[in-house]
Design a protein around this motif. Structure first.
Motif, PDB file in Angstrom:
ATOM      1  N   THR A 106       8.423  10.965  -5.610  1.00  0.00           N
ATOM      2  CA  THR A 106       7.880  10.262  -4.445  1.00  0.00           C
ATOM      3  C   THR A 106       7.311  11.250  -3.434  1.00  0.00           C
ATOM      4  O   THR A 106       7.699  12.424  -3.388  1.00  0.00           O
ATOM      5  CB  THR A 106       8.976   9.475  -3.702  1.00  0.00           C
ATOM      6  N   ALA A 107       6.409  10.708  -2.613  1.00  0.00           N
ATOM      7  CA  ALA A 107       5.970  11.443  -1.424  1.00  0.00           C
ATOM      8  C   ALA A 107       5.851  10.443  -0.289  1.00  0.00           C
ATOM      9  O   ALA A 107       5.579   9.259  -0.526  1.00  0.00           O
ATOM     10  CB  ALA A 107       4.628  12.115  -1.684  1.00  0.00           C
ATOM     11  N   VAL A 108       6.096  10.906   0.921  1.00  0.00           N
ATOM     12  CA  VAL A 108       5.851  10.095   2.124  1.00  0.00           C
ATOM     13  C   VAL A 108       5.078  10.964   3.114  1.00  0.00           C
ATOM     14  O   VAL A 108       5.255  12.186   3.141  1.00  0.00           O
ATOM     15  CB  VAL A 108       7.167   9.570   2.769  1.00  0.00           C
ATOM     16  N   PRO A 109       4.213  10.330   3.925  1.00  0.00           N
ATOM     17  CA  PRO A 109       3.421  11.125   4.872  1.00  0.00           C
ATOM     18  C   PRO A 109       4.261  11.598   6.058  1.00  0.00           C
ATOM     19  O   PRO A 109       5.192  10.899   6.470  1.00  0.00           O
ATOM     20  CB  PRO A 109       2.331  10.153   5.330  1.00  0.00           C
ATOM     21  N   ALA A 119      14.096   5.754   3.202  1.00  0.00           N
ATOM     22  CA  ALA A 119      13.467   7.064   2.984  1.00  0.00           C
ATOM     23  C   ALA A 119      12.023   6.932   2.507  1.00  0.00           C
ATOM     24  O   ALA A 119      11.220   7.831   2.720  1.00  0.00           O
ATOM     25  CB  ALA A 119      14.284   7.851   1.953  1.00  0.00           C
ATOM     26  N   LEU A 120      11.706   5.800   1.870  1.00  0.00           N
ATOM     27  CA  LEU A 120      10.383   5.681   1.223  1.00  0.00           C
ATOM     28  C   LEU A 120       9.408   4.794   1.984  1.00  0.00           C
ATOM     29  O   LEU A 120       8.207   4.992   1.911  1.00  0.00           O
ATOM     30  CB  LEU A 120      10.558   5.193  -0.218  1.00  0.00           C
ATOM     31  N   SER A 176       1.293   3.895  -3.469  1.00  0.00           N
ATOM     32  CA  SER A 176       0.833   4.657  -4.647  1.00  0.00           C
ATOM     33  C   SER A 176       1.551   6.011  -4.774  1.00  0.00           C
ATOM     34  O   SER A 176       1.446   6.657  -5.809  1.00  0.00           O
ATOM     35  CB  SER A 176      -0.671   4.890  -4.557  1.00  0.00           C
ATOM     36  N   TRP A 177       2.270   6.435  -3.728  1.00  0.00           N
ATOM     37  CA  TRP A 177       2.985   7.715  -3.790  1.00  0.00           C
ATOM     38  C   TRP A 177       4.426   7.549  -4.312  1.00  0.00           C
ATOM     39  O   TRP A 177       5.181   8.521  -4.341  1.00  0.00           O
ATOM     40  CB  TRP A 177       3.045   8.377  -2.412  1.00  0.00           C
ATOM     41  N   THR A 186       3.779   4.050 -13.697  1.00  0.00           N
ATOM     42  CA  THR A 186       3.996   2.799 -12.976  1.00  0.00           C
ATOM     43  C   THR A 186       4.119   3.145 -11.496  1.00  0.00           C
ATOM     44  O   THR A 186       4.620   4.202 -11.148  1.00  0.00           O
ATOM     45  CB  THR A 186       5.269   2.075 -13.490  1.00  0.00           C
ATOM     46  N   THR A 187       3.598   2.256 -10.650  1.00  0.00           N
ATOM     47  CA  THR A 187       3.825   2.447  -9.219  1.00  0.00           C
ATOM     48  C   THR A 187       5.045   1.622  -8.863  1.00  0.00           C
ATOM     49  O   THR A 187       5.116   0.440  -9.212  1.00  0.00           O
ATOM     50  CB  THR A 187       2.574   2.018  -8.416  1.00  0.00           C
ATOM     51  N   CYS A 188       6.015   2.254  -8.199  1.00  0.00           N
ATOM     52  CA  CYS A 188       7.269   1.551  -7.919  1.00  0.00           C
ATOM     53  C   CYS A 188       7.194   0.861  -6.568  1.00  0.00           C
ATOM     54  O   CYS A 188       7.124   1.530  -5.531  1.00  0.00           O
ATOM     55  CB  CYS A 188       8.439   2.536  -7.963  1.00  0.00           C
ATOM     56  N   ASP A 189       7.204  -0.452  -6.583  1.00  0.00           N
ATOM     57  CA  ASP A 189       7.154  -1.241  -5.361  1.00  0.00           C
ATOM     58  C   ASP A 189       8.581  -1.390  -4.837  1.00  0.00           C
ATOM     59  O   ASP A 189       9.360  -2.182  -5.357  1.00  0.00           O
ATOM     60  CB  ASP A 189       6.530  -2.603  -5.694  1.00  0.00           C
TER      61      ASP A 189
END
Ligand SMILES: CCCCCCCCCCCCCC(=O)SCCNC(=O)CCNC(=O)[C@H](O)C(C)(C)COP(=O)(O)OP(=O)(O)OC[C@H]1O[C@@H](n2cnc3c(N)ncnc32)[C@H](O)[C@@H]1OP(=O)(O)O
Length: 447
Positions: free
Chosen positions: A176-179, A149-150, A158-159, A108-111
């Motif tokens: 999670t990932a963030v750029p 943080a996200l 999508s990350w 699942t993608t978490c919104d």
């Protein structure tokens, strides 16, 4: 402050970078074509592996051995060049479909804009995220913190990846990932910062974590990004550096009552309270909260300061606005504005990360502040940080934590921080840096 204070950063046998550095220097000095030197090199690697305890219990890293990360066997190999370990693959060759999960689970993608999803993520982490070695405390990131943080500048929804049980739809795992742009020596590299890897306690040791890591890697690759930065309390192949947490008591009675710290030898509670007492108000003239109008000046100050470290974020004004503008119960930033010419000369910040206190009748939450980015040009750093302690105390924090990174060592002892037993290992994915980096050469704080 007792010497065993711990927070949920996890801790493991620590690689001994001093040993590696010392020994590797002696190898360089002795030259190349000498059998003794070959032996010394093997000895270095052997000792490094021993200190990682991979041989003690024959621990192998079935997953991590297959990944483009520094491997233990590479430690001490000076022929390896700094930079990407693997070249990028053409985007058309990046796997288009998600990795397979066990049949009962789905991606699942978490919104994080959705209140409901944010609540689910919060609860998964509140009940299953990082604990200290004695299982006394567990990180309790707030919802506002998770959103901060996200949802960073340029983030990809999508990350923010979850795993649900197909039948109940319950969220059981997360990553999670963030750029981010991170500079390593002279190269600014587009990276993903990976965080909040969590598998529900009931699903542990089933090799779900490698699937989550491969899936986040795939989604990062789809955005044409090939490197990542992350931290962990566990030792994996191979830390770029290992840092130690230090703790400054603000509310020593509570810290002792909940078992976070111990009463020192020959100390009474009242003497301990007196020892950690702080002034009621800050002492530096011009010390004030950061505001939106300060973003350009703080960006200049911070960029200039961070340029001296081997690994550091490459912050622009958008990043500074996101990461450092004060947000209630998330991040606090203060600066010194010169009363004479109104120049912004110094800056300090900390973020709010409470921990749940497990199994204590009297207290349920430990309110902890974590040192973030600090820059001193005019005010001595110990004085600046003492003012940060004073505002943290005013805001009712119980403890102020700091890693021994950047120039933090210059104030830790003087300001009565005590070393904790938590260690934090820093890692880069698909990027090699020279071994033996010291924590003081690191200019990066990951949440
Ligand atoms: C280019 C883009 C790249 C992007 C990706 C970059 C890499 C990002 C990497 C992730 C950065 C995350 C940063 C953070 O969030 S660090 C915070 C990690 N979270 C916690 O500690 C919360 C509590 N613990 C758990 O939820 C579980 O124990 C976790 C999920 C940690 C492992 O689940 P479980 O206990 O059920 O294990 P398994 O059977 O599924 O899997 C076992 C394998 O997993 C390896 N393992 C264990 N812990 C970690 C760890 N913290 N980082 C990386 N790998 C870890 C382990 O060495 C073994 O591999 P190998 O030793 O056999 O090889």
């Amino acid at each position: 402050m007792g010497d065993n204070s711990s927070l949920p950063s996890g801790s493991s046998p620590k690689p001994n970078p001093d040993l590696v550095e010392e020994e590797s220097d002696s190898v360089i000095q002795k030259g190349h074509n000498n059998n003794d030197n070959v032996t010394s090199l093997e000895t270095i690697v052997q000792r490094f592996q021993d200190s990682m305890s991979i041989d003690d219990n024959n621990k192998r890293h079935k997953f991590w051995e297959t990944q483009p990360v520094g491997q233990y066997k590479d430690v001490g190999d000076f022929t390896l060049i700094e930079g990407p370990i693997e070249p990028p693959t053409p985007l058309s060759e990046v796997k288009q479909e998600p990795y397979n999960l066990p049949a009962a689970y789905e991606w699942t993608t978490c919104d994080m804009d959705s209140q409901e999803t944010c609540d689910e993520v919060y609860l998964l982490l509140m009940n299953n995220y990082v604990e200290d070695d004695e299982n006394m405390f567990r990180f309790n990131y707030s919802k506002e913190f998770l959103r901060w943080a996200l949802r960073v500048p340029g983030y990809y929804r999508s990350w923010h990846i979850g795993v649900r049980a197909k039948a109940s739809k319950k969220l059981v795992a997360f990553i999670t990932a963030v750029p981010a742009r991170i500079r390593v020596n002279d190269e600014v590299v587009k990276m993903a910062e990976v965080n909040f890897l969590c598998v529900h306690k009931k699903l542990r040791s089933k090799r779900l974590a490698p699937v989550l890591i491969k899936e986040v890697t795939r989604r990062v690759h789809m955005e044409n990004i090939w490197q990542a930065a992350y931290t962990a309390g566990v030792v994996l192949p191979t830390p770029i550096t290992t840092c130690q947490y230090w703790h400054r008591s603000l509310n020593p009675k509570k810290l002792i009552d909940v078992g976070f710290s111990r009463l020192g030898a020959r100390m009474t509670m009242s003497r301990t309270i007196k020892l950690y007492k702080l002034p009621d108000s800050t002492v530096t003239p011009g010390f004030r909260k950061m505001e939106l109008r300060d973003v350009p000046a703080v960006t200049r100050l911070l960029r200039n300061y961070l340029s001296q470290f081997v690994v550091a974020p490459d912050f622009d004004e958008h990043d500074v606005e996101h990461w450092l503008i004060p947000r209630d119960n998330v991040v606090d930033s203060y600066l010194v504005e010169s009363p004479e010419n109104h120049d912004i000369t110094d800056f300090c910040s900390f973020y709010t990360l409470p921990s749940s206190i497990l199994g204590n009748q009297a207290h349920s939450t430990l309110k902890a502040a974590y040192s973030y980015y600090n820059v001193s040009t005019k005010t001595p750093l110990p004085q600046l940080m003492n003012d940060a302690l004073i505002v943290a105390k005013q805001k009712d924090f119980d403890v102020f934590n700091a890693l021994d990174i950047m120039h933090n060592e210059s104030f830790l002892k003087d300001l009565k921080f005590g070393p904790g037993d938590g260690q934090l290992h820093y890692y880069l994915y698909n990027y090699r840096v020279r071994s033996g980096m010291k924590p003081s050469e690191l200019g990066l704080v990951l949440l």
